[in-house]
Design a protein around this motif. Structure first.
Motif, short mmCIF file in Angstrom:
data_model
loop_
_atom_site.label_atom_id
_atom_site.label_comp_id
_atom_site.label_asym_id
_atom_site.label_seq_id
_atom_site.Cartn_x
_atom_site.Cartn_y
_atom_site.Cartn_z
N HIS A 249 -17.77 -13.02 9.45
CA HIS A 249 -17.98 -12.47 10.26
C HIS A 249 -16.69 -11.63 10.70
CE1 HIS A 249 -18.38 -10.67 14.08
NE2 HIS A 249 -16.96 -11.25 14.90
N TYR A 250 -15.62 -13.27 10.64
CA TYR A 250 -13.92 -12.69 11.13
C TYR A 250 -13.26 -12.19 9.63
CZ TYR A 250 -14.70 -15.17 15.33
OH TYR A 250 -15.34 -15.26 16.90
N GLN A 251 -13.73 -13.03 8.29
CA GLN A 251 -13.19 -12.46 7.11
C GLN A 251 -12.08 -13.06 6.95
OE1 GLN A 251 -14.79 -8.88 6.41
NE2 GLN A 251 -16.30 -9.78 5.38
N PRO A 252 -10.83 -14.04 7.46
CA PRO A 252 -9.78 -13.63 7.55
C PRO A 252 -9.36 -13.51 6.21
CG PRO A 252 -10.75 -15.68 8.16
CD PRO A 252 -11.70 -15.19 7.84
N LYS A 385 -22.68 -9.82 9.93
CA LYS A 385 -21.75 -10.02 8.65
C LYS A 385 -21.79 -8.62 7.88
CE LYS A 385 -24.20 -11.25 3.89
NZ LYS A 385 -25.13 -11.88 2.86
N ASN A 386 -20.12 -9.05 7.67
CA ASN A 386 -19.15 -7.27 7.46
C ASN A 386 -19.08 -7.49 6.21
OD1 ASN A 386 -19.01 -6.76 9.58
ND2 ASN A 386 -17.18 -8.23 10.53
N PRO A 387 -19.16 -6.55 5.63
CA PRO A 387 -19.08 -6.94 4.61
C PRO A 387 -17.85 -7.25 3.51
CG PRO A 387 -19.14 -4.32 4.96
CD PRO A 387 -19.27 -5.18 6.56
N ASP A 388 -18.25 -7.59 2.83
CA ASP A 388 -17.08 -8.91 1.91
C ASP A 388 -15.94 -8.29 1.09
OD1 ASP A 388 -16.51 -11.15 0.40
OD2 ASP A 388 -17.01 -11.04 -0.66
#
Length: 469
Positions: A249-252, A385-388
């Motif tokens: 979600h946050y993808q730091p 769930k965002n694109p990786d």
């Protein structure tokens, strides 16, 4: 606050108002340091007066400069005897501290700063000590060994610094510190810095210091700087799936995940790697060279996730850390605040995410009480769930040849840009260790740089190169 008061506050926190030698002031200006941080403003005047100081300040508060400027101000460069000794809990921190002292001393000719740490061959350290040094930065065990072998003399010592003393106690260095204290001259300045303030720190201060000035810089963090979210889980088994949800979600781009136990760090890192994440573990079981390479890869952005214990992570200074995840909730609220304070530095925003279970409610209440603010709870079911896009941008190359071979960052940068013609914007951090050098390059040119270095030269000689993966 009125303009007059604002001007007065700025003036009182300016380095220029301190009685520092011109070379130090000129260098501070060149480095862009004009205003002192709170720990510097409160402690530096007393440090420069030769007084003992007992200070509580977290990593990243500017404490290194607070004692380094004091060491350099009183240094007699003509006397090649050890006049300053800095003890650190880990080699990583010792290397960072020594590097900062060298940086602050760069306009003072012939200042010699020597690191004495375990995990490195002791023979070359004997040779370096025979040639003399002004300031020694080291870990307690290795410094004690040199004192026992009489290869290190502290007869001319003026200032003794204990940096991150709480972690040295945690790591079992209390006896070593006491043995070192016996060898230090009685008439000396002792500066003690600690991120937390357990009773043992007060006992150390009583043993080692004389009427110290006590300085405490507030460790809590502004909600504007750091977004904190707590997530309650039904059981321990739900932790790893929850961790994946947070990352998706946050993808730091850079994350430190804290575990309370050493074995857990490797388990979590391995599980993340199996899911396709770029993750490395940092714990006390690693060999020193492995630890060095893990830290280098994470700090130069060729690894996105570091899974660490509190002790192993001590001394890490990552200026643009986007997120901290508390995989395990620490029982000490002060350590919790210290953990999350690693993100949101230098005016940037940060993210602190904590996984808990119902049985840990009391720990959360203690954190709320310590921070004087209520916990903000998140809902895992609401996370998307965002694109990786978490793949590291950089790749780290390791070159044989470091400080011992007199290799400098400019030598490597020059070889890659001027001689090989690579775009300097694609070259990242360059770290020089004793026997190796590490250079981060953008993944788009990593294979080409690797190929060039296999056939090219640094400072007129061929070097061996390998990718760290």
């Amino acid at each position: 606050m009125s303009d007059t008061n604002s001007a007065a506050t700025a003036a009182s926190s300016a380095f220029a108002q301190l009685a520092l030698q011109p070379a130090l002031l000129e260098n501070l200006t060149a480095l862009g340091y004009s205003e002192m941080t709170p720990i510097q403003a409160q402690s530096l005047p007393a440090v420069l007066q030769g007084k003992d100081v007992l200070a509580q300040a977290k990593t990243g508060s500017g404490k290194t400069a607070a004692f380094a400027l004091g060491l350099l101000q009183g240094l007699d460069v003509k006397s090649l005897n050890v006049q300053g000794l800095v003890l650190c809990p880990t080699r990583e921190l010792a290397d960072q501290v020594a590097g900062e002292i060298r940086r602050l001393a760069r306009l003072i000719p012939n200042v010699k700063v020597l690191t004495l740490c375990g995990g490195m061959p002791i023979g070359p350290q004997f040779s370096s000590l025979e040639q003399g040094a002004h300031i020694v930065v080291g870990t307690p065990g290795r410094v004690q060994k040199h004192l026992d072998k009489e290869s290190l003399s502290l007869a001319a010592l003026k200032t003794w610094v204990l940096d991150e003393a709480d972690r040295m106690l945690d790591m079992g260095f209390a006896d070593a510190m006491r043995e070192i204290a016996k060898v230090c001259p009685r008439q000396r300045q002792t500066l003690l810095f600690s991120a937390t303030y357990p009773e043992d720190i007060q006992r150390l201060s009583t043993e080692f210091q004389r009427n110290p000035l006590s300085v405490r810089v507030e460790s809590t963090h502004s909600a504007v700087q750091i977004e904190q979210r707590f997530f309650e889980l039904p059981n321990q088994e739900a932790k790893f799936p929850a961790l994946l949800k947070l990352l998706q979600h946050y993808q730091p781009r850079s994350t430190v995940i804290f575990c309370n136990m050493k074995h857990q760090t490797q388990q979590v890192a391995d599980a993340l790697s199996a899911q396709g994440y770029s993750a490395l573990a940092l714990n006390g079981d690693l060999e020193q060279r492995e630890r060095d390479q893990v830290v280098v890869r994470f700090s130069n952005q060729s690894c996105a996730i570091l899974v660490a214990t509190d002790v192993a992570a001590r001394g890490l200074d990552i200026k643009e850390l986007q997120a901290v995840v508390n995989y395990d909730l620490t029982p000490d609220p002060e350590i919790h605040v210290h953990r999350i304070g690693r993100t949101g530095r230098a005016g940037q925003t940060g993210l602190a995410l904590t996984l808990t279970t119902a049985s840990q409610t009391n720990r959360v209440l203690q954190i709320e009480d310590y921070q004087q603010s209520q916990a903000v709870w998140g809902n895992l079911d609401e996370l998307k769930k965002n694109p990786d896009n978490m793949k590291p941008e950089m790749v780290t190359l390791c070159l044989d040849g470091g400080r011992k071979s007199k290799v400098r960052p400019g030598d490597i940068l020059g070889a890659l840009t001027k001689e090989a013609g690579f775009n300097g914007q694609h070259i990242g951090k360059i770290n020089i260790a004793e026997l190796h050098a590490y250079v981060a390059v953008h993944h788009s040119i990593a294979n080409k740089v690797y190929g060039y270095l296999q056939d090219g030269k640094i400072k007129g000689r061929k070097v061996r190169v390998r990718k760290l993966v």
